[in-house]
Design an enzyme around this catalytic site. Structure first.
Site, PDB file in Angstrom:
ATOM      1  N   ASP A   1       0.839  -1.065  -0.045  1.00 59.34           N
ATOM      2  CA  ASP A   1      -0.485   0.484   0.345  1.00 59.34           C
ATOM      3  C   ASP A   1       1.064   1.376  -0.291  1.00 59.34           C
ATOM      4  O   ASP A   1       0.938   1.488  -0.899  1.00 59.34           O
ATOM      5  CB  ASP A   1      -0.647  -0.129   1.558  1.00 59.34           C
TER       6      ASP A   1
ATOM      7  N   GLY B   1       4.071   1.389   0.793  1.00 58.52           N
ATOM      8  CA  GLY B   1       5.117   0.496   0.413  1.00 58.52           C
ATOM      9  C   GLY B   1       6.167   1.139   1.772  1.00 58.52           C
ATOM     10  O   GLY B   1       7.684  -0.206   1.748  1.00 58.52           O
TER      11      GLY B   1
ATOM     12  N   ASP C   1      -6.803  -8.707   6.178  1.00 57.51           N
ATOM     13  CA  ASP C   1      -8.370  -8.559   7.812  1.00 57.51           C
ATOM     14  C   ASP C   1      -8.305  -7.292   7.855  1.00 57.51           C
ATOM     15  O   ASP C   1      -8.111  -6.068   7.656  1.00 57.51           O
ATOM     16  CB  ASP C   1      -7.401  -8.799   8.485  1.00 57.51           C
TER      17      ASP C   1
ATOM     18  N   ARG D   1      -9.775 -12.515   7.595  1.00 55.65           N
ATOM     19  CA  ARG D   1      -9.060 -12.950   6.853  1.00 55.65           C
ATOM     20  C   ARG D   1      -9.068 -14.848   6.115  1.00 55.65           C
ATOM     21  O   ARG D   1      -9.105 -14.957   5.527  1.00 55.65           O
ATOM     22  CB  ARG D   1      -7.968 -13.694   8.126  1.00 55.65           C
TER      23      ARG D   1
ATOM     24  N   LYS E   1      -1.127  -2.391  -4.209  1.00 57.57           N
ATOM     25  CA  LYS E   1      -2.730  -1.137  -3.894  1.00 57.57           C
ATOM     26  C   LYS E   1      -1.206   0.319  -5.006  1.00 57.57           C
ATOM     27  O   LYS E   1      -1.036   0.425  -3.449  1.00 57.57           O
ATOM     28  CB  LYS E   1      -2.870  -1.006  -2.535  1.00 57.57           C
TER      29      LYS E   1
ATOM     30  N   THR F   1       6.603  -0.938   5.077  1.00 61.00           N
ATOM     31  CA  THR F   1       6.682  -2.161   5.729  1.00 61.00           C
ATOM     32  C   THR F   1       7.931  -2.940   4.454  1.00 61.00           C
ATOM     33  O   THR F   1       8.215  -2.966   5.507  1.00 61.00           O
ATOM     34  CB  THR F   1       5.074  -2.767   5.590  1.00 61.00           C
TER      35      THR F   1
HETATM   36  P1  IMP Z   1       2.223  -0.512   3.520  1.00 62.39           P
HETATM   37  O1  IMP Z   1       2.668  -0.338   4.262  1.00 62.39           O
HETATM   38  O2  IMP Z   1       1.398   1.060   3.385  1.00 62.39           O
HETATM   39  O3  IMP Z   1       2.194  -1.279   2.350  1.00 62.39           O
HETATM   40  O4  IMP Z   1       1.318  -1.304   4.252  1.00 62.39           O
HETATM   41  C1  IMP Z   1       0.911  -2.869   4.194  1.00 62.39           C
HETATM   42  C2  IMP Z   1       0.438  -3.539   4.880  1.00 62.39           C
HETATM   43  O5  IMP Z   1      -0.524  -3.238   5.274  1.00 62.39           O
HETATM   44  C3  IMP Z   1      -0.260  -4.787   4.350  1.00 62.39           C
HETATM   45  O6  IMP Z   1       0.897  -5.814   4.291  1.00 62.39           O
HETATM   46  C4  IMP Z   1      -1.438  -4.980   5.102  1.00 62.39           C
HETATM   47  O7  IMP Z   1      -1.333  -6.485   6.154  1.00 62.39           O
HETATM   48  C5  IMP Z   1      -1.823  -3.503   5.897  1.00 62.39           C
HETATM   49  N1  IMP Z   1      -2.626  -3.710   4.668  1.00 62.39           N
HETATM   50  C6  IMP Z   1      -2.869  -2.404   3.914  1.00 62.39           C
HETATM   51  N2  IMP Z   1      -4.034  -2.173   2.396  1.00 62.39           N
HETATM   52  C7  IMP Z   1      -4.908  -3.271   3.409  1.00 62.39           C
HETATM   53  C8  IMP Z   1      -5.853  -3.622   2.378  1.00 62.39           C
HETATM   54  O8  IMP Z   1      -7.020  -3.033   2.087  1.00 62.39           O
HETATM   55  N3  IMP Z   1      -6.879  -4.335   3.442  1.00 62.39           N
HETATM   56  C9  IMP Z   1      -5.886  -5.104   4.220  1.00 62.39           C
HETATM   57  N4  IMP Z   1      -5.056  -4.367   5.134  1.00 62.39           N
HETATM   58  C10 IMP Z   1      -4.198  -3.852   4.212  1.00 62.39           C
HETATM   59 MG    MG Z   2      -3.270  -6.286   8.065  1.00 66.62          MG
END
Ligand code: IMP
Ligand code: MG
Length: 175
Positions: A102, A104, A158, A164, A130, A106
């Site tokens: 999402d 990025g 989730d 899940r 995403k 993480t």
């Molecule tokens: P990031 O660090 O914003 O890229 O988020 C990554 C983590 O956020 C993913 O591994 C998911 O656990 C959680 N996440 C992001 N978008 C969604 C979603 O639409 N549904 C559920 N979990 C999400």
């Molecule tokens: Mg999650």
């Protein structure tokens, strides 16, 4: 309080077809060279279980557990490592297996940490890419399905730890 509606965004058939394609691409790219899949818990547990069965390349598997979200639908930006790898990745061909990228944050955090451990190669496979809220310049090497925006649940994903187990992926809409 806002009402929630959900509708199927990606069916189990669509997911299965994309997972099969990803498995074939990985098999083609690595051939007989052993790979190590690193699943990012918890969200990727169903994806990695299905993906590894579509890969013919010899594979080993390990997991990390990262958390960033709390109970909201937007990232907190603060990544917490709750479980480390148990196997060494040094000199291995490593593929990180994510449920969704999402913002990025993480992935970037995990990627940089793994690079320091000197894998032979390091790639990323995500079921969902995403794109609307990407905040760091990071791209997965293998992408199942791209979407723009919206919060999704099911097939491992989730909302506040629920849903899940749904076999299809749904879009949550607050009405
Ligand atoms: P990031 O660090 O914003 O890229 O988020 C990554 C983590 O956020 C993913 O591994 C998911 O656990 C959680 N996440 C992001 N978008 C969604 C979603 O639409 N549904 C559920 N979990 C999400
Ligand atoms: Mg999650």
């Amino acid at each position: 309080m806002a009402e929630q509606t959900r509708k199927i965004l990606f069916s189990r058939e669509t997911i299965a077809a994309e997972v099969k394609r990803l498995g074939q691409e990985i098999t083609r790219d690595y051939g007989d060279e052993e790979i190590m899949l690193v699943g990012v818990l918890k969200g990727s547990f169903l994806f990695i279980a299905d993906l590894i069965r579509e890969i013919e390349t010899p594979s080993v598997v390990d997991f990390v557990r990262l958390a960033s979200y709390g109970s909201g639908t937007r990232t907190s930006g603060i990544i917490e490592f709750r479980k480390e790898l148990e196997m060494s990745i040094r000199d291995r061909h490593v593929i990180v297996v994510e449920d969704i990228v999402d913002s990025g944050y993480t992935l970037e955090c995990l990627y940089n940490k793994l690079l320091l451990q000197e894998p032979r190669s390091l790639r990323v496979c995500t079921l969902i890419d995403k794109r609307a809220h990407r905040e760091v310049d990071i791209e997965a090497d293998y992408i199942g399905i791209s979407m723009e925006d919206g919060f999704i649940i099911g097939y491992g994903l989730d909302h506040d730890e629920r849903y899940r187990n749904l076999p299809d992926i749904y879009l949550i809409e607050e009405t």
